[in-house]
Design a protein around this motif. Sequence first.
Motif, PDB file in Angstrom:
ATOM      1  N   ALA A  50       0.879  -1.175   0.182  1.00 24.20           N
ATOM      2  CA  ALA A  50       0.118  -0.022   0.010  1.00 24.20           C
ATOM      3  C   ALA A  50       0.849   1.266   0.130  1.00 24.20           C
ATOM      4  CB  ALA A  50      -0.876  -0.113   1.057  1.00 24.20           C
ATOM      5  N   SER A  51       0.492   2.295  -0.772  1.00 27.35           N
ATOM      6  CA  SER A  51       1.140   3.718  -0.669  1.00 27.35           C
ATOM      7  C   SER A  51       0.126   4.549  -0.888  1.00 27.35           C
ATOM      8  CB  SER A  51       2.197   3.390  -2.096  1.00 27.35           C
ATOM      9  OG  SER A  51       1.166   3.654  -3.283  1.00 27.35           O
ATOM     10  N   GLU A  52       0.746   5.696  -0.130  1.00 30.38           N
ATOM     11  CA  GLU A  52       0.120   7.158  -0.358  1.00 30.38           C
ATOM     12  C   GLU A  52       1.069   8.272  -0.652  1.00 30.38           C
ATOM     13  OE1 GLU A  52      -1.168   9.988   3.328  1.00 30.38           O
ATOM     14  OE2 GLU A  52      -2.871   8.533   2.782  1.00 30.38           O
ATOM     15  N   THR A  53       0.987   9.178  -1.804  1.00 28.79           N
ATOM     16  CA  THR A  53       1.784  10.207  -2.129  1.00 28.79           C
ATOM     17  C   THR A  53       1.135  11.278  -2.162  1.00 28.79           C
ATOM     18  OG1 THR A  53       2.755   8.473  -3.825  1.00 28.79           O
ATOM     19  CG2 THR A  53       3.110  10.582  -4.014  1.00 28.79           C
ATOM     20  N   ARG A  54       1.804  12.309  -1.705  1.00 25.94           N
ATOM     21  CA  ARG A  54       1.473  13.674  -1.793  1.00 25.94           C
ATOM     22  C   ARG A  54       2.530  14.224  -2.937  1.00 25.94           C
ATOM     23  NH1 ARG A  54       3.393  17.844   2.872  1.00 25.94           N
ATOM     24  NH2 ARG A  54       5.205  17.510   1.605  1.00 25.94           N
ATOM     25  N   SER A  55       2.075  15.051  -4.042  1.00 24.92           N
ATOM     26  CA  SER A  55       2.605  15.463  -4.920  1.00 24.92           C
ATOM     27  C   SER A  55       3.215  16.992  -4.649  1.00 24.92           C
ATOM     28  CB  SER A  55       1.669  15.640  -6.253  1.00 24.92           C
ATOM     29  OG  SER A  55       0.770  16.624  -5.977  1.00 24.92           O
ATOM     30  N   ARG A  56       3.886  17.464  -5.486  1.00 29.04           N
ATOM     31  CA  ARG A  56       4.385  18.978  -5.272  1.00 29.04           C
ATOM     32  C   ARG A  56       3.216  19.921  -5.163  1.00 29.04           C
ATOM     33  NH1 ARG A  56       9.702  19.547  -9.194  1.00 29.04           N
ATOM     34  NH2 ARG A  56      11.186  18.344  -7.820  1.00 29.04           N
ATOM     35  N   SER A  57       2.086  19.683  -5.853  1.00 29.63           N
ATOM     36  CA  SER A  57       0.906  20.789  -5.893  1.00 29.63           C
ATOM     37  C   SER A  57       0.148  20.463  -4.531  1.00 29.63           C
ATOM     38  CB  SER A  57       0.244  20.230  -6.937  1.00 29.63           C
ATOM     39  OG  SER A  57      -0.538  19.096  -6.909  1.00 29.63           O
ATOM     40  N   GLY A  58       0.386  19.276  -3.736  1.00 23.25           N
ATOM     41  CA  GLY A  58      -0.510  19.217  -2.537  1.00 23.25           C
ATOM     42  C   GLY A  58      -1.337  17.966  -2.910  1.00 23.25           C
ATOM     43  N   THR A  59      -1.727  17.546  -3.750  1.00 26.93           N
ATOM     44  CA  THR A  59      -2.684  16.629  -4.038  1.00 26.93           C
ATOM     45  C   THR A  59      -2.213  15.104  -3.562  1.00 26.93           C
ATOM     46  OG1 THR A  59      -3.219  17.566  -6.256  1.00 26.93           O
ATOM     47  CG2 THR A  59      -3.808  15.249  -6.110  1.00 26.93           C
ATOM     48  N   GLU A  60      -3.183  14.509  -3.089  1.00 23.92           N
ATOM     49  CA  GLU A  60      -2.645  13.142  -2.383  1.00 23.92           C
ATOM     50  C   GLU A  60      -3.411  12.002  -3.254  1.00 23.92           C
ATOM     51  OE1 GLU A  60      -3.687  13.085   1.676  1.00 23.92           O
ATOM     52  OE2 GLU A  60      -1.875  14.737   2.308  1.00 23.92           O
ATOM     53  N   THR A  61      -2.877  10.904  -3.417  1.00 23.36           N
ATOM     54  CA  THR A  61      -3.314   9.849  -3.977  1.00 23.36           C
ATOM     55  C   THR A  61      -2.922   8.621  -3.319  1.00 23.36           C
ATOM     56  OG1 THR A  61      -1.084   9.749  -5.430  1.00 23.36           O
ATOM     57  CG2 THR A  61      -3.285  10.711  -6.311  1.00 23.36           C
ATOM     58  N   ASP A  62      -3.669   7.525  -3.389  1.00 22.79           N
ATOM     59  CA  ASP A  62      -3.197   6.393  -2.659  1.00 22.79           C
ATOM     60  C   ASP A  62      -3.700   5.114  -3.610  1.00 22.79           C
ATOM     61  OD1 ASP A  62      -6.057   5.195  -1.745  1.00 22.79           O
ATOM     62  OD2 ASP A  62      -5.965   7.298  -1.215  1.00 22.79           O
ATOM     63  N   ALA A  63      -2.943   3.829  -3.119  1.00 24.51           N
ATOM     64  CA  ALA A  63      -3.082   2.758  -3.901  1.00 24.51           C
ATOM     65  C   ALA A  63      -2.830   1.483  -2.938  1.00 24.51           C
ATOM     66  CB  ALA A  63      -2.280   2.718  -5.111  1.00 24.51           C
ATOM     67  N   ASP A  64      -3.324   0.380  -3.227  1.00 25.92           N
ATOM     68  CA  ASP A  64      -2.779  -0.694  -2.547  1.00 25.92           C
ATOM     69  C   ASP A  64      -3.292  -1.982  -3.470  1.00 25.92           C
ATOM     70  OD1 ASP A  64      -5.857  -0.579  -2.385  1.00 25.92           O
ATOM     71  OD2 ASP A  64      -5.712  -1.781  -0.296  1.00 25.92           O
ATOM     72  N   SER A  65      -2.628  -2.969  -3.237  1.00 24.55           N
ATOM     73  CA  SER A  65      -2.825  -4.291  -3.992  1.00 24.55           C
ATOM     74  C   SER A  65      -2.225  -5.461  -3.492  1.00 24.55           C
ATOM     75  CB  SER A  65      -2.334  -4.100  -5.613  1.00 24.55           C
ATOM     76  OG  SER A  65      -0.857  -4.010  -5.439  1.00 24.55           O
ATOM     77  N   LEU A  66      -2.484  -6.730  -3.987  1.00 24.50           N
ATOM     78  CA  LEU A  66      -1.637  -7.841  -3.672  1.00 24.50           C
ATOM     79  C   LEU A  66      -0.669  -8.281  -4.624  1.00 24.50           C
ATOM     80  CD1 LEU A  66      -4.704 -10.111  -2.496  1.00 24.50           C
ATOM     81  CD2 LEU A  66      -3.053  -8.985  -0.972  1.00 24.50           C
ATOM     82  N   ARG A  67       0.579  -8.600  -4.388  1.00 24.83           N
ATOM     83  CA  ARG A  67       1.740  -8.695  -5.126  1.00 24.83           C
ATOM     84  C   ARG A  67       2.416  -9.693  -4.936  1.00 24.83           C
ATOM     85  NH1 ARG A  67       4.763  -3.176  -5.682  1.00 24.83           N
ATOM     86  NH2 ARG A  67       3.004  -2.600  -6.672  1.00 24.83           N
ATOM     87  N   ALA A  68       3.224 -10.284  -6.208  1.00 21.37           N
ATOM     88  CA  ALA A  68       3.650 -11.752  -6.115  1.00 21.37           C
ATOM     89  C   ALA A  68       5.041 -11.480  -7.126  1.00 21.37           C
ATOM     90  CB  ALA A  68       2.913 -12.638  -6.140  1.00 21.37           C
ATOM     91  N   ARG A  69       6.005 -12.109  -6.554  1.00 15.38           N
ATOM     92  CA  ARG A  69       7.112 -12.383  -7.621  1.00 15.38           C
ATOM     93  C   ARG A  69       7.468 -13.930  -7.397  1.00 15.38           C
ATOM     94  NH1 ARG A  69      13.059 -10.091  -6.207  1.00 15.38           N
ATOM     95  NH2 ARG A  69      12.919 -11.869  -4.632  1.00 15.38           N
ATOM     96  N   VAL A  70       7.557 -14.770  -8.686  1.00 14.32           N
ATOM     97  CA  VAL A  70       7.907 -16.000  -8.594  1.00 14.32           C
ATOM     98  C   VAL A  70       9.059 -16.297  -9.617  1.00 14.32           C
ATOM     99  CG1 VAL A  70       6.604 -18.356  -9.557  1.00 14.32           C
ATOM    100  CG2 VAL A  70       5.141 -16.539  -8.748  1.00 14.32           C
ATOM    101  N   ARG A  71       9.983 -17.094  -9.179  1.00 12.62           N
ATOM    102  CA  ARG A  71      10.998 -17.738  -9.729  1.00 12.62           C
ATOM    103  C   ARG A  71      11.410 -19.034  -9.496  1.00 12.62           C
ATOM    104  NH1 ARG A  71      15.325 -12.963  -7.387  1.00 12.62           N
ATOM    105  NH2 ARG A  71      15.091 -14.208  -5.779  1.00 12.62           N
ATOM    106  N   PHE A  72      11.960 -19.577 -10.724  1.00 13.93           N
ATOM    107  CA  PHE A  72      12.106 -21.000 -10.802  1.00 13.93           C
ATOM    108  C   PHE A  72      13.542 -21.056 -11.730  1.00 13.93           C
ATOM    109  CE2 PHE A  72      11.954 -25.222 -13.082  1.00 13.93           C
ATOM    110  CZ  PHE A  72      11.776 -25.918 -11.911  1.00 13.93           C
TER     111      PHE A  72
END
Length: 390
Positions: A50-72
């Motif tokens: 999950a992440s939350e970002t405040r831009s230089r203009s002051g606008t705030e955005t957020d996002a979240d997800s489920l993530r995976a990395r698979v290696r064989f």
Amino acid sequence: MRTRRPRRASCPVLPHRKRLAGMVVLALSVGGANAAEWSTSGDVRFGYVASETRSRSGTETDADSLRARVRFRVRGDLGSGWHFSSRVAARLDTAQGDEEFWMRSYAPGPAGLENGQGTIDEAYLEYRPSDAPWSVRMGRFQAAWGLDDVMKKSLDQNDSPNFDVTWTDGVWLQWRPGEDWTTHFIVRHNDRRGPTGNLRQPLTFSDSDSRIGVFAAAESKTPVGPLIQRMVTVNWLPSALHPYGVADPRTEDYFAVTGKATAQWPLGASGTQFRLGGELGYAPNTPRRETMNSGTGDADSLSWQASFNFMDIAPEHDLGFVYGRVADGWLLSSDFPANRKLAEVRWAWQVSPAWQLHVRLRRRDEIDLPAGTGHPRRDDDLYVRATWRF
């Protein structure tokens, strides 16, 4: 989350793919002639981000997800000192837009693969004579040197940290003449369309003199008093720096050095160890701050990180804190974007030899800004992730 750019439905057959396929065929043929011994291994890393970002203009955005990395990985001992390894890796996310198998000699971005992409992130031959103090690896491989702490961050060469998938194409010579020090020398290839990770703009490789870069390092993990890690690295990227922007034809060599060290002391009789890590980096040639959108004049390069770690704070539980300041002219790190200060806390639990759990909370703030800018950009993020190795 990163903005995704349109992709073609299929990946064309490129010369680099043919070279990788040729290496696999060569290894298999050599292995058949020498009765190779093959083994498989891999890892699956998955979690919530999950992440939350405040831009230089002051606008705030957020996002979240489920993530995976698979290696064989498939690895073979071909006999007579020859070894082969190949690995497939994929980065997956519940917010991904599409899927693609990426087979090009450059990565789509500084974090390597984008969500939904897979690739071959290892395909190399290694010659390692049994009684020799040296070995040489040729092809596509993983090369990473972080601080020996809980976070294992680095100001320079550090392939595939966290959920990322990056790689290095080239030749890697290792030499260990004695008990203490190991020397590494990597000659890496960078495609005219971009690197395979870690190297950030305005480093570009469109100039024919910039395609070959050099990484050299000397490291020792032989304890000397409290010191348990010592390392010096050198990066040289000829004609790769565009100080006035990637559209300007003027180029300079980008040369950078780092020093890394870690020390450890016992804390009482419980088995807890306090581990202190530090890294310092400097590059004499830097881009203009107008290019980096961080002000006016020449960008700085002096960058550093310091970590404070409590190892085995409980059995198999580690706790680490890191703070770093990376200048606007430092362009080599996958862990530290340029022009940021970073504060992070991380807890790690080695549940079993096969399972590990990490929880991270991090904040990154811009340091230098153009005149009249309202706010420095701020990024807050966290993850809870588990890794299973087999």
